[in-house]
Scaffold this active site. Structure first.
Site, short mmCIF file in Angstrom:
data_model
loop_
_atom_site.label_atom_id
_atom_site.label_comp_id
_atom_site.label_asym_id
_atom_site.label_seq_id
_atom_site.Cartn_x
_atom_site.Cartn_y
_atom_site.Cartn_z
N ASP A 93 0.86 -1.18 0.00
CA ASP A 93 0.00 0.00 0.00
C ASP A 93 0.90 1.24 0.00
OD1 ASP A 93 -2.34 1.53 0.37
OD2 ASP A 93 -2.27 1.32 2.55
N ASP A 103 -7.55 -8.76 6.14
CA ASP A 103 -8.55 -8.55 7.20
C ASP A 103 -8.95 -7.10 7.37
OD1 ASP A 103 -5.99 -7.67 8.29
OD2 ASP A 103 -7.05 -7.53 10.20
N ARG A 146 -10.73 -12.83 6.82
CA ARG A 146 -9.58 -13.52 6.23
C ARG A 146 -10.02 -14.79 5.49
NH1 ARG A 146 -4.90 -10.97 8.09
NH2 ARG A 146 -4.89 -10.28 10.25
#
Ligand code: 5GP
Ligand code: MG
Ligand code: MG
Length: 180
Positions: free
Chosen positions: A105, A161, A167
């Site tokens: 990210d 998650d 998950r």
């Protein structure tokens, strides 16, 4: 199974499977002239589902290990704090290391993990991530094997998650629920 808040599918099980097969072939091809055993390292917890599927698509002798790094807490924003919660069991000195991540990210966490691994003197280090959000990048990360680039959305499922939930969802969806 409670999938509430994960209604919008970004990647179906079939799409994920195609991506993982392609990554496995690319990685197999990359190491084909090496007779050295690989060490494939998964970053817990997010990569565990991806790692399980990926290693079965890599046709090369390997051992596997895991490391737990804490970065996010239970929110959706990177805090910039990184600490080793559980270290590797294996030595990686002079070994060919493949680091497996679920998603890159901002790059903050991962760039620190890379530095840490490099400091242990591997023979080589390659990076594989299932997902990448290039528009969020704050620190440049050299990705050798990238599954797919995705837009700036918070995604869950297939190991990823929100507050430890989702998950087990077999596809990847956009989390639209409350973030705090
Ligand atoms: P970075 O340091 O690159 O900002 O983020 C690293 C970690 O943040 C990832 O390994 C993952 O655990 C978490 N993360 C970043 N984006 C997402 C996302 O869209 N969904 C989920 N579930 N986790 C994310
Ligand atoms: Mg992760
Ligand atoms: Mg997480």
């Amino acid at each position: 199974m409670n999938e509430q808040g994960l209604k919008k599918t970004l990647l179906s099980q079939e799409e994920i499977s195609e991506i993982v097969t392609r990554l496995g072939s690319e990685i197999t091809e990359h190491y084909k002239n090496s007779d050295k055993e690989l060490i494939v390292i998964g970053l817990l917890r997010g990569s565990f589902v991806f790692m399980a599927d990926l290693v079965r698509e890599i046709k090369h002798p390997m051992i596997t290990d895991f490391m737990t790094i804490s970065s996010y807490g239970d929110g959706t924003e990177s805090t910039g704090d990184v600490k080793i919660v559980m270290d590797l069991d294996e030595s990686i000195t002079d070994r060919d290391v493949l680091l497996v991540e679920d998603i890159i990210d901002t790059g903050n966490t991962f760039s620190k993990v890379i530095r840490l691994i490099e400091g242990r003197g591997p023979a080589s280090l390659r990076i594989c991530t299932l997902l990448s959000k290039p528009s969020r990048r704050q620190v440049e990360v050299d990705i050798d094997f990238c599954g797919i680039e995705i837009p700036d959305e918070f995604v869950c499922g297939y190991g990823l998650d929100f507050a430890q939930k989702f998950r087990n969802v077999p596809y990847i969806g956009i989390y639209e629920g409350p973030v705090d």
